[in-house]
Write a protein that holds these residues in place. Structure first.
Motif: not given
Ligand SMILES: [Zn+2]
Ligand SMILES: [Zn+2]
Ligand SMILES: [Zn+2]
Length: 249
Positions: A16-17, A21-23, A214-217, A237-241
């Motif tokens: 949750d921290r 956004p960047s990869i 696979r999807t990461h939000l 589908v999952e949240l990214a972190y």
């Protein structure tokens, strides 16, 4: 969020921290063999939090930078990359669309239009306008035009991976560019509608239409607690972190 005391902002769950956004894409290389060619590292966007991210995740190299667009949360860390100029002793190529490059030149005038006698400490960067697919680290990168409110911005596809941050609509012509994508990272700001970002439901719909395995939000706001949100998302589908690592074939 600064000054917020909501459950997510006070959460003890490290997922949750969330920083901006960047990869970072690591291409090629072979860690098992000291004789093999070194990997190339392609950074997508230079977020406001770039320095903290680079320190937290041990980013030691940046060979190229791609920009999705020029909003502050995606560019304001650009000055920090001068450390990589120092380490690598060469200029870093930066790729973006015409508007993004113009905004970078204006926002960072001290970098791109420096005074005649520079005092040092300025990043060494070369700007390249993206006009279509291009090659980096031996891989083809396909720019994917997407809409971010009324503004056209870029997503990127590499092989069967696509990164679509800051997206509120996918134009008709871009769906074809996303055919065959297996791993998708896509904007899902929150559940409530927003003029410039997909909702969670929008992102799930887009993922289903693309057929991603696979999807990461990403670009998630504090409306979405990590664990509770993941529990209600469809399979795949999952949240990214922050710090999430994906292996992409
Ligand atoms: Zn909050
Ligand atoms: Zn934006
Ligand atoms: Zn953004």
């Amino acid at each position: 969020m600064i000054g917020c005391r909501c459950a997510v902002c006070r959460s003890e769950d490290p997922r949750d921290r969330r920083t901006r956004p960047s990869i970072l894409l690591e291409i090629g290389g072979d860690r098992a063999s000291p004789l093999a060619r070194a990997a190339s590292f392609v950074l997508v966007d230079t977020s406001t939090d770039l320095r903290a991210q680079a320190l937290a995740y041990g980013v030691e190299r940046v060979d190229a930078i791609l920009f999705t667009h020029s909003h502050a949360d995606h560019i304001m860390g650009l000055d920090e990359v001068r450390r990589y100029n120092g380490l690598q002793r060469e200029s870093i190529p930066c790729f973006g669309d015409e508007r993004t490059l113009a905004d970078l030149r204006r926002t960072f005038a001290y970098i791109f239009d420096p005074p005649p006698v520079a005092a040092g400490g300025i990043p060494q960067l070369s700007l390249f306008r993206i006009g279509g697919p291009f090659s980096l680290g031996g891989l083809e990168f396909v720019p994917v035009p997407i809409m971010h409110g009324t503004r056209p911005v870029l997503g990127f596809r590499v092989g069967a991976f696509a990164y679509l941050t800051d997206c509120s609509a996918i134009p008709d012509a871009s769906w074809a560019l996303l055919r065959g994508v297996r791993t998708l990272v896509i904007d899902a700001l929150r559940d409530r509608p927003h003029p410039t970002h997909f909702t969670v439901a929008d992102a799930i719909d887009a993922s289903a239409r693309i057929g991603a395995a696979r999807t990461h939000l990403t670009h998630i706001c504090h409306d979405l607690p990590h664990a509770a949100t993941c529990a209600r998302l469809p399979r795949g589908v999952e949240l990214a972190y922050d710090g999430l690592r994906l292996e992409i074939a």
